[in-house]
Design an enzyme around this catalytic site. Structure first.
Site, PDB file in Angstrom:
ATOM      1  N   ASN A  87      -3.196   1.694  18.602  1.00  0.00           N
ATOM      2  CA  ASN A  87      -3.093   0.261  18.326  1.00  0.00           C
ATOM      3  C   ASN A  87      -4.426  -0.491  18.385  1.00  0.00           C
ATOM      4  O   ASN A  87      -4.625  -1.440  17.629  1.00  0.00           O
ATOM      5  CB  ASN A  87      -2.110  -0.360  19.334  1.00  0.00           C
ATOM      6  CG  ASN A  87      -2.253  -1.856  19.432  1.00  0.00           C
ATOM      7  OD1 ASN A  87      -1.771  -2.595  18.572  1.00  0.00           O
ATOM      8  ND2 ASN A  87      -2.939  -2.341  20.469  1.00  0.00           N
ATOM      9  N   SER A 139      -2.271  -2.335   8.889  1.00  0.00           N
ATOM     10  CA  SER A 139      -2.257  -3.778   8.615  1.00  0.00           C
ATOM     11  C   SER A 139      -1.757  -4.005   7.197  1.00  0.00           C
ATOM     12  O   SER A 139      -1.851  -3.105   6.347  1.00  0.00           O
ATOM     13  CB  SER A 139      -3.682  -4.332   8.736  1.00  0.00           C
ATOM     14  OG  SER A 139      -3.765  -5.639   8.201  1.00  0.00           O
ATOM     15  N   TYR A 160     -12.574  -3.707   7.259  1.00  0.00           N
ATOM     16  CA  TYR A 160     -11.266  -3.680   7.933  1.00  0.00           C
ATOM     17  C   TYR A 160     -10.195  -3.099   7.009  1.00  0.00           C
ATOM     18  O   TYR A 160      -9.429  -2.213   7.398  1.00  0.00           O
ATOM     19  CB  TYR A 160     -10.907  -5.105   8.350  1.00  0.00           C
ATOM     20  CG  TYR A 160      -9.604  -5.247   9.120  1.00  0.00           C
ATOM     21  CD1 TYR A 160      -9.515  -4.872  10.454  1.00  0.00           C
ATOM     22  CD2 TYR A 160      -8.469  -5.788   8.512  1.00  0.00           C
ATOM     23  CE1 TYR A 160      -8.334  -5.024  11.166  1.00  0.00           C
ATOM     24  CE2 TYR A 160      -7.285  -5.947   9.220  1.00  0.00           C
ATOM     25  CZ  TYR A 160      -7.220  -5.572  10.549  1.00  0.00           C
ATOM     26  OH  TYR A 160      -6.045  -5.723  11.247  1.00  0.00           O
ATOM     27  N   ALA A 161     -10.165  -3.595   5.771  1.00  0.00           N
ATOM     28  CA  ALA A 161      -9.138  -3.133   4.826  1.00  0.00           C
ATOM     29  C   ALA A 161      -9.317  -1.649   4.509  1.00  0.00           C
ATOM     30  O   ALA A 161      -8.332  -0.902   4.411  1.00  0.00           O
ATOM     31  CB  ALA A 161      -9.209  -3.967   3.544  1.00  0.00           C
ATOM     32  N   LYS A 164      -8.080   0.320   7.539  1.00  0.00           N
ATOM     33  CA  LYS A 164      -6.620   0.269   7.682  1.00  0.00           C
ATOM     34  C   LYS A 164      -5.926   1.058   6.577  1.00  0.00           C
ATOM     35  O   LYS A 164      -4.853   1.623   6.784  1.00  0.00           O
ATOM     36  CB  LYS A 164      -6.153  -1.189   7.696  1.00  0.00           C
ATOM     37  CG  LYS A 164      -6.589  -1.960   8.944  1.00  0.00           C
ATOM     38  CD  LYS A 164      -6.045  -1.339  10.211  1.00  0.00           C
ATOM     39  CE  LYS A 164      -6.278  -2.192  11.450  1.00  0.00           C
ATOM     40  NZ  LYS A 164      -5.764  -1.557  12.670  1.00  0.00           N
TER      41      LYS A 164
END
Ligand code: NAI
Length: 259
Positions: A87, A139, A160-161, A164
């Protein structure tokens, strides 16, 4: 230990804390692995008020050797590791043309590479015991894109993308590789949930703008409640999902910006 043992990385805050609380309610003992000692202390005080429900370890999961030593000590202490929730994560919003290694690496190292470290460290014990459940937290941005600057996000989210999205594919690959050893690997792609992360990279005005934009994007027209997310993770950690593996469940109120 008779109780099932679940490791939750980043269990000292937000989504990880809510998942930990739910798994304790389900009768598991939760091991919180978090880099922030204050978060660990506050969370243990809350969870252990009525018994030994949780244990805390201060751990930076981007450090491979420390992760290996951590998993070994949890297995030695409890005799088994039944659940791993990958997580812990961070966001850093940087306009793409301004992003250098110092913008990219911390995000990808924590949000993707550390999922590899933790899964590998724990999987060796799950393989030996012929069973286990791994749930990765990706996400909405793992499959979709979001407007920036206009939606309370002060920059772009390419790192980030990308990380994820990598988590979603890592989930499928691990599910295939670990399936023969009776290990289920699944993933949750949360939409918007109000947590300390929401304000970490934004001004109060940007947070308000972010909440408004994300609420508008979801067909249910509201942010998620952390209990609603923890409930889906609980399903993926239970025997009710024994025949489910390699999946990503979007818990996002029906976000309309999936691409
Ligand atoms: P948060 O910031 O409230 O909690 C993150 C926790 O991870 C903190 O306790 C922090 O100390 C810990 N952590 C940070 N770096 C660490 C490291 N190197 N080693 C160990 N622990 C570390 O964040 P939140 O919102 O609860 O996010 C949890 C996960 O959910 C993240 O992976 C995030 O990307 C994902 N997510 C969150 C969404 C949201 O709306 N809040 C939406 C989609 C995904």
């Amino acid at each position: 230990m008779d109780k099932k043992v679940a490791i939750v990385t980043g269990g000292g805050s937000g989504i990880g804390q809510a998942i930990s609380e739910r798994l304790i309610r389900n009768g598991m003992h939760v091991v919180i692995a978090d880099i922030n000692q204050a978060n660990i202390d506050a969370t243990l005080a809350k969870f252990n008020a009525d018994g030994e429900n949780a244990t805390g370890y201060r751990l930076d999961i981007t450090q491979r050797d420390a992760v290996l030593a951590f998993a070994a000590s949890v297995n030695e202490k409890f005799g088994h590791i039944d659940v791993l929730i990958n997580n812990a994560g961070i966001t850093r919003y940087t306009p793409f043309y301004e992003a250098d290694d110092s913008a990219w690496d911390p995000v990808v190292n924590l949000d993707l590479k550390a999922v590899f470290y933790c899964s590998q460290a724990v999987a060796r014990y799950m393989v030996a015991q012929k069973g286990g459940k791994i749930v990765n937290i990706s996400s909405s941005l793992g499959t979709g894109t979001s407007p920036h600057h206009t939606a309370g996000s002060p920059g772009g989210s390419a790192a980030y993308a990308s990380a994820k999205a990598g988590v979603i594919q890592l989930t499928k690959t691990l599910a295939r590789e670990l399936g023969p050893d009776n290990i289920n690997v699944n993933c949750i792609a949360p939409g918007f949930f109000l947590t300390p992360m929401t304000g970490a990279t934004r001004s109060p005005e940007q947070v308000a703008d972010h909440i408004r934009a994300r609420t508008e994007m979801a067909v249910l027209k509201r942010p998620g409640n952390l209990k609603e997310l923890a409930g889906v993770v609980s399903f993926l950690c239970s025997e009710d999902s024994d025949f489910v593996t390699g999946h990503t469940i979007h818990v996002d109120g029906g976000r309309s910006d999936r691409m």
